[in-house]
Write a protein that holds these residues in place. Sequence first.
Motif, PDB file in Angstrom:
ATOM      1  N   ILE A 218       0.860  -1.176   0.000  1.00 32.92           N
ATOM      2  CA  ILE A 218       0.000   0.000   0.000  1.00 32.92           C
ATOM      3  C   ILE A 218       0.898   1.227   0.000  1.00 32.92           C
ATOM      4  N   TYR A 219       0.905   1.914  -1.129  1.00 32.56           N
ATOM      5  CA  TYR A 219       1.770   3.090  -1.291  1.00 32.56           C
ATOM      6  C   TYR A 219       1.170   4.300  -0.579  1.00 32.56           C
ATOM      7  N   GLN A 220      -0.160   4.419  -0.634  1.00 38.33           N
ATOM      8  CA  GLN A 220      -0.830   5.550   0.007  1.00 38.33           C
ATOM      9  C   GLN A 220      -2.265   5.144   0.333  1.00 38.33           C
ATOM     10  N   TYR A 221      -2.729   5.527   1.518  1.00 42.36           N
ATOM     11  CA  TYR A 221      -4.128   5.308   1.899  1.00 42.36           C
ATOM     12  C   TYR A 221      -4.671   6.621   2.447  1.00 42.36           C
ATOM     13  N   GLY A 222      -5.884   6.961   2.031  1.00 47.58           N
ATOM     14  CA  GLY A 222      -6.481   8.190   2.541  1.00 47.58           C
ATOM     15  C   GLY A 222      -7.654   8.619   1.697  1.00 47.58           C
ATOM     16  N   THR A 223      -8.040   9.877   1.812  1.00 40.81           N
ATOM     17  CA  THR A 223      -9.127  10.429   1.015  1.00 40.81           C
ATOM     18  C   THR A 223      -8.660  10.599  -0.429  1.00 40.81           C
ATOM     19  N   PRO A 224      -9.579  10.779  -1.385  1.00 40.18           N
ATOM     20  CA  PRO A 224      -9.149  11.036  -2.763  1.00 40.18           C
ATOM     21  C   PRO A 224      -8.196  12.222  -2.878  1.00 40.18           C
ATOM     22  N   ASP A 225      -8.418  13.282  -2.095  1.00 40.95           N
ATOM     23  CA  ASP A 225      -7.510  14.436  -2.131  1.00 40.95           C
ATOM     24  C   ASP A 225      -6.095  14.043  -1.731  1.00 40.95           C
ATOM     25  N   GLU A 226      -5.982  13.111  -0.787  1.00 43.14           N
ATOM     26  CA  GLU A 226      -4.668  12.703  -0.287  1.00 43.14           C
ATOM     27  C   GLU A 226      -3.980  11.702  -1.205  1.00 43.14           C
ATOM     28  N   VAL A 227      -4.758  10.902  -1.920  1.00 38.38           N
ATOM     29  CA  VAL A 227      -4.189   9.810  -2.713  1.00 38.38           C
ATOM     30  C   VAL A 227      -4.003  10.194  -4.182  1.00 38.38           C
ATOM     31  N   ILE A 228      -5.012  10.866  -4.762  1.00 38.68           N
ATOM     32  CA  ILE A 228      -4.942  11.221  -6.184  1.00 38.68           C
ATOM     33  C   ILE A 228      -4.164  12.521  -6.323  1.00 38.68           C
ATOM     34  N   THR A 229      -2.849  12.397  -6.348  1.00 38.59           N
ATOM     35  CA  THR A 229      -1.975  13.557  -6.513  1.00 38.59           C
ATOM     36  C   THR A 229      -1.046  13.319  -7.697  1.00 38.59           C
ATOM     37  N   VAL A 230      -0.533  14.417  -8.239  1.00 32.37           N
ATOM     38  CA  VAL A 230       0.402  14.314  -9.367  1.00 32.37           C
ATOM     39  C   VAL A 230       1.611  13.472  -8.980  1.00 32.37           C
ATOM     40  N   GLN A 231       2.128  13.713  -7.766  1.00 30.54           N
ATOM     41  CA  GLN A 231       3.321  12.989  -7.331  1.00 30.54           C
ATOM     42  C   GLN A 231       3.062  11.494  -7.223  1.00 30.54           C
ATOM     43  N   ASN A 232       1.932  11.104  -6.612  1.00 29.25           N
ATOM     44  CA  ASN A 232       1.622   9.683  -6.441  1.00 29.25           C
ATOM     45  C   ASN A 232       1.432   8.984  -7.781  1.00 29.25           C
ATOM     46  N   ILE A 233       0.696   9.631  -8.678  1.00 33.03           N
ATOM     47  CA  ILE A 233       0.424   9.002  -9.974  1.00 33.03           C
ATOM     48  C   ILE A 233       1.700   8.900 -10.801  1.00 33.03           C
ATOM     49  N   GLN A 234       2.533   9.933 -10.734  1.00 33.56           N
ATOM     50  CA  GLN A 234       3.813   9.889 -11.445  1.00 33.56           C
ATOM     51  C   GLN A 234       4.658   8.721 -10.951  1.00 33.56           C
ATOM     52  N   LYS A 235       4.691   8.525  -9.640  1.00 36.34           N
ATOM     53  CA  LYS A 235       5.501   7.460  -9.055  1.00 36.34           C
ATOM     54  C   LYS A 235       4.926   6.073  -9.341  1.00 36.34           C
ATOM     55  N   VAL A 236       3.618   5.913  -9.138  1.00 35.62           N
ATOM     56  CA  VAL A 236       3.003   4.587  -9.204  1.00 35.62           C
ATOM     57  C   VAL A 236       2.671   4.171 -10.642  1.00 35.62           C
ATOM     58  N   TYR A 237       2.156   5.108 -11.438  1.00 39.35           N
ATOM     59  CA  TYR A 237       1.745   4.785 -12.805  1.00 39.35           C
ATOM     60  C   TYR A 237       2.779   5.194 -13.848  1.00 39.35           C
ATOM     61  N   ASN A 238       3.770   5.968 -13.434  1.00 40.55           N
ATOM     62  CA  ASN A 238       4.837   6.422 -14.326  1.00 40.55           C
ATOM     63  C   ASN A 238       4.268   7.131 -15.556  1.00 40.55           C
ATOM     64  N   THR A 239       3.367   8.067 -15.294  1.00 40.31           N
ATOM     65  CA  THR A 239       2.760   8.817 -16.395  1.00 40.31           C
ATOM     66  C   THR A 239       2.513  10.255 -15.970  1.00 40.31           C
ATOM     67  N   ALA A 240       2.464  11.143 -16.949  1.00 39.18           N
ATOM     68  CA  ALA A 240       2.242  12.564 -16.669  1.00 39.18           C
ATOM     69  C   ALA A 240       0.753  12.859 -16.685  1.00 39.18           C
ATOM     70  N   VAL A 241       0.274  13.560 -15.676  1.00 42.95           N
ATOM     71  CA  VAL A 241      -1.148  13.901 -15.589  1.00 42.95           C
ATOM     72  C   VAL A 241      -1.306  15.343 -15.121  1.00 42.95           C
ATOM     73  N   VAL A 242      -2.506  15.850 -15.337  1.00 41.45           N
ATOM     74  CA  VAL A 242      -2.943  17.106 -14.752  1.00 41.45           C
ATOM     75  C   VAL A 242      -4.132  16.794 -13.875  1.00 41.45           C
ATOM     76  N   ILE A 243      -4.196  17.397 -12.697  1.00 45.32           N
ATOM     77  CA  ILE A 243      -5.318  17.163 -11.785  1.00 45.32           C
ATOM     78  C   ILE A 243      -6.072  18.464 -11.594  1.00 45.32           C
ATOM     79  N   SER A 244      -7.372  18.391 -11.777  1.00 47.25           N
ATOM     80  CA  SER A 244      -8.226  19.558 -11.583  1.00 47.25           C
ATOM     81  C   SER A 244      -9.407  19.168 -10.703  1.00 47.25           C
ATOM     82  N   TYR A 245     -10.158  20.191 -10.294  1.00 47.99           N
ATOM     83  CA  TYR A 245     -11.335  19.982  -9.443  1.00 47.99           C
ATOM     84  C   TYR A 245     -12.570  20.607 -10.093  1.00 47.99           C
ATOM     85  N   LYS A 246     -12.568  20.647 -11.420  1.00 46.62           N
ATOM     86  CA  LYS A 246     -13.559  21.460 -12.123  1.00 46.62           C
ATOM     87  C   LYS A 246     -14.929  20.804 -12.215  1.00 46.62           C
ATOM     88  N   TYR A 247     -15.069  19.547 -11.858  1.00 46.85           N
ATOM     89  CA  TYR A 247     -16.350  18.876 -12.052  1.00 46.85           C
ATOM     90  C   TYR A 247     -17.140  18.714 -10.755  1.00 46.85           C
TER      91      TYR A 247
END
Length: 434
Positions: A218-247
Amino acid sequence: MDRMLLCKDISFGYGSELLLKGINLTIPRGDFVGIIGPNGSGKSTLLKLITGVLIPQNGEICLNNQLISKISIKAMARQMAVVPQSTETIYNFSAYEVVAMGRYPHQGRWNKEGITDREIIQKVMEQTGTWQFRERGIQELSGGERQRVVIARALAQEPELILLDEPTSNLDINYQIEIFDLLQELNSQGVTIVAVLHDLNLASQYCEHLAMLHQGKIYQYGTPDEVITVQNIQKVYNTAVVISYKYSGRPYVSLLSQRRLPELRGDLPKIHLICGGGSGQEIISWLLEEGYHISGGVLNQGDSDWQVLVQNNRPVVEERPFSAISDATYAELLQMMDRSDQIIVADLPFGQGNLPNLEAALEMCLRGKTVYLIEKTRIEDRDFTHGRAVEIYRQLTAAGAEVATNFDELTNFLRDGGSKDNETAFRKRFSSGI
């Protein structure tokens, strides 16, 4: 905390290769938890261990404070229901018959379906919208309809916990939303939900907590705000993303093509954004997706716009929560603005606490910086400074700041360059006698 499920120091593998290593996970009663991670991270294996299909090599798993190894199959089925990834069946049972199978844990060996069973079957089929095709064969239904029937079967068990293994894989978007709306409704009624998911956005929008797996841990456990971050996704999925809260106010992940990044970010101007309270989220999302270098502030720590910028590793001039902008922070703001090419002022209210942001924008405009003002709502209706914000606003427009009355106007300004030519801005300023 009323604990529904406990995984303590769980390890599992085949031979000498461990697929899961030291998993510790506690799920409270009534929670909605998503298990996420790339392929091969151990998501489905963990679910099979929780259901008892696999036996851990180390550690223990408890359901309602009982070791699952000590719970009989029928007793387990009265507490826990499983919705598998595949809903294909060999025999074309009717939808009613499939749901009726969920009553098995509550029946004796020779008992037939009774009045109570029939009432529960009808109730859960109506709840899941499947009663209307109760007489149709399961193989005749669409993927979304079959999935709802299988969920109805799980509900017929009257479980406290439902486990789902990628419940929306291979389903159209409308069916995905339909299934998750149903799960959210069940969760609101007290059913604990644990789902293995590959869609990060569905996980973020619907789950209350997330467990992100990476290389069997388990790399990270918590709320979506705590887990779905650019840093976590870059490390775990090895991909570039942008995160927004527009919806929905929760993190929304947009993928970026690595090949497009240099082209998008090569010669675009650096933009500093004055925003707050969510006023900047639409423009932040657009700027991020277009590849602009952006910064923001002054923003109070914890502000929703602050959160989006921080999540995406963008520089922010910040102030303590509920605090006015200090002299030191204002000086930092001017330095960051000075490193930008253009300033955008979002459509936000101005009070004494954030008025220095507007004063800084005016100072930058007078130095020849391009300034854009988003004015969906008149500044007079957003001024809580006894007219001081209106006065600065008028000075900004007189000094050459461009006014956009909607988002499309602003993006057109940015694409076309707007008042990019500083000489034009200076001519407007001098002709106004400023």
